[in-house]
Design an enzyme around this catalytic site. Structure first.
Site, short mmCIF file in Angstrom:
data_model
loop_
_atom_site.label_atom_id
_atom_site.label_comp_id
_atom_site.label_asym_id
_atom_site.label_seq_id
_atom_site.Cartn_x
_atom_site.Cartn_y
_atom_site.Cartn_z
N TYR A 139 0.84 -1.20 0.00
CA TYR A 139 0.00 0.00 0.00
C TYR A 139 0.88 1.26 0.00
O TYR A 139 0.45 2.31 -0.47
CB TYR A 139 -0.91 0.03 1.23
CG TYR A 139 -2.23 -0.68 1.08
CD1 TYR A 139 -2.44 -1.60 0.06
CD2 TYR A 139 -3.27 -0.44 1.97
CE1 TYR A 139 -3.67 -2.25 -0.06
CE2 TYR A 139 -4.49 -1.07 1.86
CZ TYR A 139 -4.69 -1.98 0.84
OH TYR A 139 -5.89 -2.62 0.72
N CYS B 161 -3.04 -0.38 9.95
CA CYS B 161 -2.12 -0.02 8.87
C CYS B 161 -1.96 1.49 8.89
O CYS B 161 -2.95 2.22 8.73
CB CYS B 161 -2.72 -0.49 7.54
SG CYS B 161 -1.73 -0.03 6.10
N ASN B 162 -0.75 1.95 9.07
CA ASN B 162 -0.51 3.40 9.08
C ASN B 162 -0.85 4.03 7.73
O ASN B 162 -1.43 5.10 7.64
CB ASN B 162 0.97 3.69 9.41
CG ASN B 162 1.33 3.31 10.83
OD1 ASN B 162 1.30 4.12 11.72
ND2 ASN B 162 1.66 2.05 11.05
N CYS C 101 5.13 1.59 10.64
CA CYS C 101 4.42 0.67 9.73
C CYS C 101 4.20 -0.60 10.54
O CYS C 101 5.12 -1.07 11.23
CB CYS C 101 5.28 0.37 8.50
SG CYS C 101 4.70 -1.02 7.50
N THR C 102 2.99 -1.16 10.46
CA THR C 102 2.67 -2.29 11.34
C THR C 102 3.42 -3.57 10.97
O THR C 102 3.43 -4.52 11.74
CB THR C 102 1.15 -2.55 11.34
OG1 THR C 102 0.70 -2.72 9.98
CG2 THR C 102 0.40 -1.41 11.98
N1 DGL Z 1 1.42 -2.23 7.21
C1 DGL Z 1 1.25 -1.03 6.50
C2 DGL Z 1 1.49 0.18 7.39
O1 DGL Z 1 1.34 0.12 8.58
C3 DGL Z 1 1.94 -0.81 5.20
C4 DGL Z 1 2.30 -1.92 4.34
C5 DGL Z 1 2.28 -1.67 2.85
O2 DGL Z 1 3.02 -0.82 2.33
O3 DGL Z 1 1.48 -2.37 2.24
O4 DGL Z 1 1.80 1.25 6.90
#
Ligand code: DGL
Length: 265
Positions: free
Chosen positions: A44, A75-76, A186-187
């Site tokens: 993402y 998810c941030n 980021c998680t």
């Molecule tokens: N886990 C997502 C977050 O906390 C990002 C991962 C992604 O780039 O897909 O930002």
């Protein structure tokens, strides 16, 4: 009408949100948990906010259809893109988002230098800029986008030489600049804590917001008298990519295995 015995929906672009799910499970063991991983569309961090908003809307509908009493955007990157939109669409639904721990980091640093590891999408967002404006005026914040890390973690690579080299390249400049507090924004990254522990001196604090999000969720449910009291049902998982792969890496990232279904939206 939301019900206390209804499940909680937790969502991430992939397996990263399992780091948040673990905190929720620990703090709220009686809650039944649904987890959607949009693994078919990672990362993402490199997608447009509009694309992410569309995916979040689909997942919100999916959880609504299952009667979820709360939605955790674990998810941030999805939070900066979509949380305002979701809250406007579902004003009465408790929705909890993630936010890099800038405030606690600014309070904790002794050198006055804080490093942030996060996705490009999070670091480029207006929401993150506002967070810095609000809480980081007296400290130097060095941001480090980390392309490539999420993809390796999704493969279950938490200690491979490739991942180690990539991570060293991201962390060393921050240490060289005198950073004593490292924010995992980021998680996915909390799964790298063991490896990071080998790379940074003990004097460097590594902080993330998974536990704070679990506490916020508990607060919101408590205020609405929606905390479950009965025994929880086993957690259920959906992935938009290969279910077999998800099933295989789940025990590495979650306390145990669970039912994994295909998310077809
Ligand atoms: N886990 C997502 C977050 O906390 C990002 C991962 C992604 O780039 O897909 O930002």
């Amino acid at each position: 009408m939301l019900e206390a015995r209804a499940p909680i929906g937790v969502f991430d672009s992939g397996v990263g949100g399992l780091s948040v799910l673990g905190e929720i499970r620990q703090l709220l063991p009686d809650e039944s948990l649904l987890y959607v991983a949009d693994c078919g569309h990672i990362p993402y961090g490199e997608k447009s906010p509009e694309f992410i908003r569309q995916r979040c809307r689909l997942v919100a509908e999916f959880f609504q259809a299952r009667g979820a009493k709360a939605f955790v955007l674990a998810c941030n990157t999805a939070t900066v893109a979509a949380v305002a939109d979701l809250r406007a669409q579902y004003p009465d639904w408790p929705i909890v988002g993630m936010e890099p721990a800038v405030k606690p980091a600014a309070a904790a640093t002794r050198t006055g230098v804080v490093g942030v590891l996060a996705t490009t999408g999070t670091l480029q967002s207006a929401k993150f800029a506002a967070l810095l404006d609000r809480f980081a005026n007296d400290v130097r914040v060095i941001t480090q986008p980390c392309p490539g890390l999420v993809e390796l973690i999704e493969q279950g690579e938490l200690t491979s030489p490739v991942l180690r080299d990539l991570l060293v390249g991201y962390v060393e400049p921050l240490l060289a600049a005198g950073c004593d507090t490292l924010i995992l924004g980021c998680t996915h990254y909390p799964f790298l804590k063991p490896l990071l522990g080998e790379m940074v001196p003990e004097s460097v604090a590594i902080i993330d917001t998974g536990a704070a999000v679990a506490r916020q969720l508990k607060r919101l449910l408590g205020e609405r008298e929606l905390l479950a009291t009965g025994p929880s049902l086993p957690a259920q998982f959906w992935t938009s990519a290969d279910t077999e792969h998800f099933r295989n890496i789940l025990p590495m990232l979650w306390i145990k295995s669970g039912d994994v279904h295909k998310f077809n939206l």
